[in-house]
Design an enzyme around this catalytic site. Structure first.
Site, short mmCIF file in Angstrom:
data_model
loop_
_atom_site.label_atom_id
_atom_site.label_comp_id
_atom_site.label_asym_id
_atom_site.label_seq_id
_atom_site.Cartn_x
_atom_site.Cartn_y
_atom_site.Cartn_z
N GLU A 120 12.03 2.35 14.24
CA GLU A 120 11.19 3.43 13.71
C GLU A 120 9.93 3.47 14.56
O GLU A 120 9.85 2.80 15.58
CB GLU A 120 10.89 3.21 12.22
CG GLU A 120 10.19 1.91 11.90
CD GLU A 120 10.12 1.59 10.40
OE1 GLU A 120 9.93 2.52 9.61
OE2 GLU A 120 10.23 0.40 10.06
N LEU B 170 11.24 1.08 7.03
CA LEU B 170 10.58 1.56 5.82
C LEU B 170 11.29 2.83 5.32
O LEU B 170 11.53 3.73 6.11
CB LEU B 170 9.11 1.88 6.10
CG LEU B 170 8.35 2.18 4.81
CD1 LEU B 170 7.92 0.89 4.13
CD2 LEU B 170 7.15 3.07 5.05
N HIS C 132 -1.28 -21.14 0.42
CA HIS C 132 -0.24 -20.15 0.72
C HIS C 132 0.60 -19.75 -0.50
O HIS C 132 0.95 -18.60 -0.67
CB HIS C 132 0.68 -20.68 1.83
CG HIS C 132 0.03 -20.66 3.18
ND1 HIS C 132 -1.10 -21.40 3.48
CD2 HIS C 132 0.33 -19.99 4.30
CE1 HIS C 132 -1.45 -21.18 4.72
NE2 HIS C 132 -0.60 -20.32 5.26
N ARG D 5 8.20 3.73 -4.72
CA ARG D 5 8.19 2.81 -3.57
C ARG D 5 7.15 1.71 -3.76
O ARG D 5 7.39 0.54 -3.42
CB ARG D 5 7.95 3.58 -2.27
CG ARG D 5 8.09 2.71 -1.04
CD ARG D 5 8.05 3.51 0.25
NE ARG D 5 6.77 4.15 0.46
CZ ARG D 5 6.49 4.93 1.50
NH1 ARG D 5 7.42 5.17 2.41
NH2 ARG D 5 5.30 5.49 1.63
N TYR E 60 0.82 -1.20 0.00
CA TYR E 60 0.00 0.00 0.00
C TYR E 60 0.85 1.25 0.00
O TYR E 60 2.07 1.18 0.20
CB TYR E 60 -0.95 0.00 1.21
CG TYR E 60 -0.29 0.30 2.53
CD1 TYR E 60 0.56 -0.63 3.14
CD2 TYR E 60 -0.46 1.52 3.16
CE1 TYR E 60 1.18 -0.34 4.35
CE2 TYR E 60 0.16 1.82 4.38
CZ TYR E 60 0.98 0.88 4.95
OH TYR E 60 1.60 1.16 6.14
N LYS F 195 6.55 -2.04 1.96
CA LYS F 195 5.36 -1.41 2.56
C LYS F 195 4.17 -2.36 2.41
O LYS F 195 3.31 -2.20 1.54
CB LYS F 195 5.09 -0.05 1.91
CG LYS F 195 4.16 0.81 2.76
CD LYS F 195 4.28 2.26 2.37
CE LYS F 195 3.24 3.12 3.03
NZ LYS F 195 3.31 3.13 4.50
N ARG G 182 -7.83 -20.50 -1.55
CA ARG G 182 -6.88 -20.29 -0.47
C ARG G 182 -5.78 -21.35 -0.45
O ARG G 182 -6.05 -22.54 -0.26
CB ARG G 182 -7.60 -20.27 0.89
CG ARG G 182 -6.67 -19.83 2.02
CD ARG G 182 -7.36 -19.73 3.37
NE ARG G 182 -6.42 -19.24 4.37
CZ ARG G 182 -5.45 -19.98 4.92
NH1 ARG G 182 -5.33 -21.26 4.62
NH2 ARG G 182 -4.60 -19.44 5.79
N1 PMP Z 1 7.62 3.72 8.96
C1 PMP Z 1 6.50 2.96 8.91
C2 PMP Z 1 6.51 1.62 9.55
C3 PMP Z 1 5.34 3.46 8.28
O1 PMP Z 1 4.23 2.71 8.23
C4 PMP Z 1 5.36 4.76 7.72
C5 PMP Z 1 4.13 5.36 7.11
N2 PMP Z 1 3.72 4.68 5.99
C6 PMP Z 1 6.54 5.51 7.80
C7 PMP Z 1 7.66 4.96 8.42
C8 PMP Z 1 6.63 6.89 7.21
O2 PMP Z 1 6.60 6.82 5.81
P1 PMP Z 1 6.11 8.05 4.91
O3 PMP Z 1 6.98 9.21 5.27
O4 PMP Z 1 6.33 7.58 3.52
O5 PMP Z 1 4.68 8.30 5.27
#
Ligand code: PMP
Length: 284
Positions: A181, A206, A102, A52, A33, A148, A100
């Site tokens: 993060e 991310l 995997h 991304r 997403y 993501k 379904r």
């Molecule tokens: N880390 C994670 C785990 C996230 O889910 C997000 C938001 N999508 C971010 C960092 C920040 O990413 P962005 O600046 O692209 O929103």
């Protein structure tokens, strides 16, 4: 006016927009997403968000539902039909509908959904004036946090634990005691000697689009950024702590685990970066 969603080829009022119960996104969280900010009717950092998304799909060997040009047309049509000026665009691609099992299905059309909802950036700017409280949580996620993916259960649980403890965001901490993060944000600190530090993209986080934008702004201000892991103890002792994300910009964190960061008010570096980021969105 009811909200309009794009779902697998059709633009529909949200209450009629549905996907199949055997969509792999639903059964396996086999999807990716993006969340893109819309400011004054413009998609902020559209190309990096598309880059991304394509990278996430490629890493998961997932087919793209359409090419980038067509996808931009869909994004803009969803914006137009919802008549939004300040909003968040949500984009989700899944491996599609299949019996379904995997393993990947031999042939399945990717599922593709786009929605948007109004969003008040003024609330974000107001929140930044006081800053937010955060709560640390163990990072129990997998080894591919660079993708993501919609598999967000550890992030969901961490965020809820933070909320239950009166915080706005969870600061995730790995087995070595290092900050990775936030549950949906990247985390930065300003050291007592004025250096900006955030964890390296090579280190299972991310690659935030806002992280990249804020980094460019910081470098423009002659504030070099160090990409390295820092510990929870370093975070407690930092001059400033802040988080970056599409929905938060550069948001000061004034308290972590009940301990004041700096003097417990938003610091000058985060405040300056937030103002510059808001300005960047205004002018995009
Ligand atoms: N880390 C994670 C785990 C996230 O889910 C997000 C938001 N999508 C971010 C960092 C920040 O990413 P962005 O600046 O692209 O929103």
């Amino acid at each position: 006016m009811s909200r309009i969603a794009y779902v697998n080829g059709a633009y529909l009022p949200l209450q009629y927009a549905a996907v199949h119960i055997e969509d792999r996104g639903y059964q396996f969280a086999d999807g990716v997403y993006e969340v893109v900010a819309i400011r004054h009717g413009r998609l902020i950092d559209l190309e990096p968000h598309l880059d991304r998304l394509w990278r996430s799909m490629a890493e998961l060997h997932m087919a793209a539902p359409m090419d980038r040009g067509a996808m931009k047309v869909v994004y803009r049509e969803v914006m137009r039909r919802n008549r939004v000026k300040d909003a968040l665009l949500y984009v989700q691609v899944t491996r599609g509908v299949a019996k379904r099992d995997h393993g990947f299905p031999a042939a399945a059309l990717p599922g593709f959904v786009v929605t948007c909802r109004r969003f008040d950036f003024g609330t974000v700017a107001a929140r930044a004036k006081t800053g937010i409280k955060a709560v640390s949580q163990p990072d129990i996620r997998w080894g591919r946090c660079d993708i993501k993916s919609t598999s967000l259960l550890p992030n969901v649980l961490a965020k809820q634990a933070a909320k239950d403890a009166g915080g706005f965001e969870a600061v995730l901490v790995d087995a070595d005691g290092k900050v990775t993060e936030g549950s949906s944000t990247n985390i930065w600190m300003v050291t007592k000697d004025g250096r900006l530090v955030t964890r390296s993209l090579e280190d299972n986080i991310l690659p935030g689009i806002t992280r990249a934008a804020v980094r460019e702004i910081a470098e423009g201000f002659q504030m070099p950024v160090e990409d390295r892991a820092f510990s929870l103890d370093e975070a407690y002792g930092a001059a400033e702590l802040f988080l970056t994300s599409t929905t938060s910009g550069a948001m000061p964190v004034v308290m972590l685990d009940g301990k004041k960061i700096g003097d417990g008010t938003p610091g000058p570096v985060a405040t300056r970066l937030m103002a510059a980021y808001m300005d960047f969105m205004d002018r995009a």
